[in-house]
Design a protein around this motif. Structure first.
Motif, PDB file in Angstrom:
ATOM      1  N   ASP A  38      27.977  33.338  38.185  1.00  0.00           N
ATOM      2  CA  ASP A  38      27.955  31.913  37.854  1.00  0.00           C
ATOM      3  C   ASP A  38      29.236  31.209  38.288  1.00  0.00           C
ATOM      4  O   ASP A  38      29.249  29.998  38.484  1.00  0.00           O
ATOM      5  N   ALA A  39      30.320  31.983  38.407  1.00  0.00           N
ATOM      6  CA  ALA A  39      31.614  31.398  38.760  1.00  0.00           C
ATOM      7  C   ALA A  39      31.955  31.548  40.242  1.00  0.00           C
ATOM      8  O   ALA A  39      33.063  31.218  40.655  1.00  0.00           O
ATOM      9  N   LEU A  40      31.018  32.053  41.031  1.00  0.00           N
ATOM     10  CA  LEU A  40      31.238  32.256  42.463  1.00  0.00           C
ATOM     11  C   LEU A  40      30.211  31.465  43.270  1.00  0.00           C
ATOM     12  O   LEU A  40      29.105  31.199  42.780  1.00  0.00           O
ATOM     13  N   PRO A  41      30.532  31.115  44.510  1.00  0.00           N
ATOM     14  CA  PRO A  41      29.600  30.331  45.340  1.00  0.00           C
ATOM     15  C   PRO A  41      28.515  31.215  45.957  1.00  0.00           C
ATOM     16  O   PRO A  41      28.462  31.415  47.167  1.00  0.00           O
ATOM     17  N   VAL A  42      27.637  31.728  45.099  1.00  0.00           N
ATOM     18  CA  VAL A  42      26.613  32.676  45.549  1.00  0.00           C
ATOM     19  C   VAL A  42      25.215  32.227  45.123  1.00  0.00           C
ATOM     20  O   VAL A  42      24.329  33.057  44.909  1.00  0.00           O
ATOM     21  N   ASP A  43      25.023  30.922  45.023  1.00  0.00           N
ATOM     22  CA  ASP A  43      23.723  30.404  44.589  1.00  0.00           C
ATOM     23  C   ASP A  43      22.586  30.826  45.512  1.00  0.00           C
ATOM     24  O   ASP A  43      21.423  30.870  45.087  1.00  0.00           O
ATOM     25  N   ASP A  44      22.916  31.124  46.765  1.00  0.00           N
ATOM     26  CA  ASP A  44      21.886  31.465  47.746  1.00  0.00           C
ATOM     27  C   ASP A  44      21.788  32.972  47.991  1.00  0.00           C
ATOM     28  O   ASP A  44      21.205  33.403  48.987  1.00  0.00           O
ATOM     29  N   ALA A 125      37.367  42.720  44.192  1.00  0.00           N
ATOM     30  CA  ALA A 125      37.692  43.710  43.164  1.00  0.00           C
ATOM     31  C   ALA A 125      38.643  43.068  42.162  1.00  0.00           C
ATOM     32  O   ALA A 125      39.797  42.766  42.494  1.00  0.00           O
ATOM     33  N   PHE A 126      38.149  42.856  40.957  1.00  0.00           N
ATOM     34  CA  PHE A 126      38.942  42.248  39.909  1.00  0.00           C
ATOM     35  C   PHE A 126      39.544  43.351  39.027  1.00  0.00           C
ATOM     36  O   PHE A 126      38.867  43.914  38.181  1.00  0.00           O
ATOM     37  N   THR A 127      40.806  43.673  39.284  1.00  0.00           N
ATOM     38  CA  THR A 127      41.576  44.685  38.570  1.00  0.00           C
ATOM     39  C   THR A 127      41.015  46.082  38.813  1.00  0.00           C
ATOM     40  O   THR A 127      40.251  46.634  38.028  1.00  0.00           O
ATOM     41  N   GLY A 128      41.409  46.664  39.938  1.00  0.00           N
ATOM     42  CA  GLY A 128      40.956  48.006  40.273  1.00  0.00           C
ATOM     43  C   GLY A 128      41.751  48.583  41.423  1.00  0.00           C
ATOM     44  O   GLY A 128      42.555  47.898  42.062  1.00  0.00           O
ATOM     45  N   GLY A 129      41.512  49.862  41.685  1.00  0.00           N
ATOM     46  CA  GLY A 129      42.165  50.544  42.790  1.00  0.00           C
ATOM     47  C   GLY A 129      41.360  51.769  43.173  1.00  0.00           C
ATOM     48  O   GLY A 129      40.388  52.131  42.499  1.00  0.00           O
ATOM     49  N   LEU A 130      41.754  52.415  44.243  1.00  0.00           N
ATOM     50  CA  LEU A 130      41.093  53.642  44.660  1.00  0.00           C
ATOM     51  C   LEU A 130      41.272  54.728  43.607  1.00  0.00           C
ATOM     52  O   LEU A 130      42.268  54.762  42.894  1.00  0.00           O
ATOM     53  N   GLY A 188      46.928  39.973  31.848  1.00  0.00           N
ATOM     54  CA  GLY A 188      46.098  40.733  30.928  1.00  0.00           C
ATOM     55  C   GLY A 188      44.893  41.316  31.646  1.00  0.00           C
ATOM     56  O   GLY A 188      44.623  41.006  32.813  1.00  0.00           O
ATOM     57  N   HIS A 189      44.152  42.157  30.935  1.00  0.00           N
ATOM     58  CA  HIS A 189      43.020  42.866  31.540  1.00  0.00           C
ATOM     59  C   HIS A 189      41.771  42.003  31.435  1.00  0.00           C
ATOM     60  O   HIS A 189      40.911  42.187  30.562  1.00  0.00           O
ATOM     61  N   THR A 190      41.693  41.037  32.335  1.00  0.00           N
ATOM     62  CA  THR A 190      40.610  40.048  32.284  1.00  0.00           C
ATOM     63  C   THR A 190      40.426  39.456  33.678  1.00  0.00           C
ATOM     64  O   THR A 190      41.075  39.887  34.636  1.00  0.00           O
ATOM     65  N   ILE A 191      39.532  38.496  33.799  1.00  0.00           N
ATOM     66  CA  ILE A 191      39.340  37.754  35.048  1.00  0.00           C
ATOM     67  C   ILE A 191      39.638  36.295  34.753  1.00  0.00           C
ATOM     68  O   ILE A 191      39.096  35.731  33.798  1.00  0.00           O
ATOM     69  N   THR A 192      40.477  35.681  35.549  1.00  0.00           N
ATOM     70  CA  THR A 192      40.868  34.297  35.306  1.00  0.00           C
ATOM     71  C   THR A 192      40.217  33.355  36.330  1.00  0.00           C
ATOM     72  O   THR A 192      39.724  33.782  37.376  1.00  0.00           O
ATOM     73  N   THR A 193      40.268  32.081  36.013  1.00  0.00           N
ATOM     74  CA  THR A 193      39.721  31.081  36.938  1.00  0.00           C
ATOM     75  C   THR A 193      40.491  31.079  38.262  1.00  0.00           C
ATOM     76  O   THR A 193      39.903  30.832  39.316  1.00  0.00           O
ATOM     77  N   ALA A 194      41.794  31.365  38.201  1.00  0.00           N
ATOM     78  CA  ALA A 194      42.586  31.420  39.437  1.00  0.00           C
ATOM     79  C   ALA A 194      42.101  32.541  40.341  1.00  0.00           C
ATOM     80  O   ALA A 194      41.977  32.360  41.570  1.00  0.00           O
ATOM     81  N   GLU A 195      41.824  33.692  39.751  1.00  0.00           N
ATOM     82  CA  GLU A 195      41.292  34.818  40.523  1.00  0.00           C
ATOM     83  C   GLU A 195      39.952  34.468  41.147  1.00  0.00           C
ATOM     84  O   GLU A 195      39.688  34.756  42.319  1.00  0.00           O
ATOM     85  N   LEU A 196      39.080  33.892  40.345  1.00  0.00           N
ATOM     86  CA  LEU A 196      37.741  33.553  40.831  1.00  0.00           C
ATOM     87  C   LEU A 196      37.812  32.559  41.980  1.00  0.00           C
ATOM     88  O   LEU A 196      37.082  32.684  42.967  1.00  0.00           O
ATOM     89  N   ALA A 197      38.702  31.589  41.863  1.00  0.00           N
ATOM     90  CA  ALA A 197      38.853  30.598  42.934  1.00  0.00           C
ATOM     91  C   ALA A 197      39.347  31.255  44.217  1.00  0.00           C
ATOM     92  O   ALA A 197      38.880  30.939  45.321  1.00  0.00           O
TER      93      ALA A 197
END
Length: 210
Positions: A38-44, A125-130, A188-197
Motif C-alpha cells: 500500500d505504501a509503494l507504487p505497485v498498483d499495477d 530489503a528493509f533491515t536485512g543482510g546475507l 529502530g527495528h521498523t520501516i519508516t516513510t523515509a525508507e519507503l520513499a
C-alpha cells in the motif's frame, strides 16, 4: 518444513505482466507484509506473499552458522524458487519480478536473489543482510545486470548489525547489482516513510532506467 503456500492480491498476473514477491519477518504473516504494498507504487502489480511455517523462515538468528538454520533455510529458499518458477511458467520473465521483505524476510530475500543472481525488476530489503556467521562468497554467482537493489537499516539495530549490511552491499555489487544502501541513525527495528520513499524511487520507479 515449509511448503509453497501463499496469498495473492493486486492485479491479475497475466494482465499486469509484473509480479512482486513479499516476504514477511519472523512472527509476521503474509497478510501483514501485503500491507507494505500500500505504501509503494505497485498498483499495477500482481502481489504474492508466501507463508512461513509457524511464522518463521528459520529458527535462529540470520548471523548464526548456516548449519544451525538447516534444513529450514534450504526449505525457505526452495519455496521462493518454486514461486519464481511458477511465475516464470506463466510467461513472466525474471526481469518483471520484484522482491521486497522486512527483517527475516529481508534476509531471505537478499539470500535468494544473491544465490540466483539475474536481471530482476528490483529488490527492496528493509533491515536485512546475507545469511550466515560470515558472508560465504562461494554461495553467490550469476549476474544481476544492474538490477536496482535498495537496502535500508537502522543503526544500531538490535537484530541486524550495520557491518553485515555493508558486507551485503559489497557482495551484491561484485555481481553487478545497482545497490542503494541507506543507514538511518536511531531508526529502530521498523520501516519508516523515509525508507519507503527511497525504495519507491530507486526500485519501483526506476524501471530499466525509464
Amino acid at each position: 518444513m515449509h511448503t509453497l503456500d501463499y496469498i495473492t492480491a493486486g492485479k491479475d498476473l497475466i494482465g499486469s505482466g509484473k509480479a512482486l514477491i513479499l516476504l514477511h519477518g519472523r512472527g509476521g504473516s503474509a497478510d501483514d507484509i501485503l500491507g507494505l504494498a500500500d505504501a509503494l507504487p505497485v498498483d499495477d502489480f500482481a502481489l504474492f506473499a508466501p507463508k512461513a511455517a509457524a511464522h518463521s523462515w528459520y529458527p535462529y538468528s540470520f548471523m548464526a552458522p548456516i548449519s544451525q538454520n538447516e534444513p529450514w533455510l534450504t526449505s525457505a529458499l526452495h519455496v521462493v524458487k518454486q514461486l519464481v518458477t511458477d511465475i516464470n511458467n506463466q510467461g513472466i520473465p525474471n526481469e518483471n519480478i520484484w522482491f521486497a521483505g522486512f527483517s527475516q524476510g529481508a534476509c531471505l530475500t537478499l539470500e535468494y536473489v544473491a544465490r540466483n543472481a539475474s536481471r530482476y525488476g528490483g529488490v527492496a530489503a528493509f533491515t536485512g543482510g546475507l545469511i550466515g556467521d560470515r558472508v560465504y562468497t562461494q554461495h553467490y554467482s550469476g549476474d544481476f545486470r544492474n538490477t536496482p537493489v535498495f537496502i535500508g537499516t537502522g543503526d544500531p539495530d538490535v537484530h541486524v548489525p550495520v557491518a553485515r549490511v555493508h558486507e551485503t552491499t559489497a557482495l551484491l555489487q561484485t555481481i553487478n547489482a545497482a545497490v542503494t544502501e541507506r543507514v538511518y541513525p536511531g531508526m529502530g527495528h521498523t520501516i519508516t516513510t523515509a525508507e519507503l520513499a527511497e525504495a519507491a524511487e530507486t526500485v519501483f520507479k526506476n524501471r530499466f532506467g525509464k
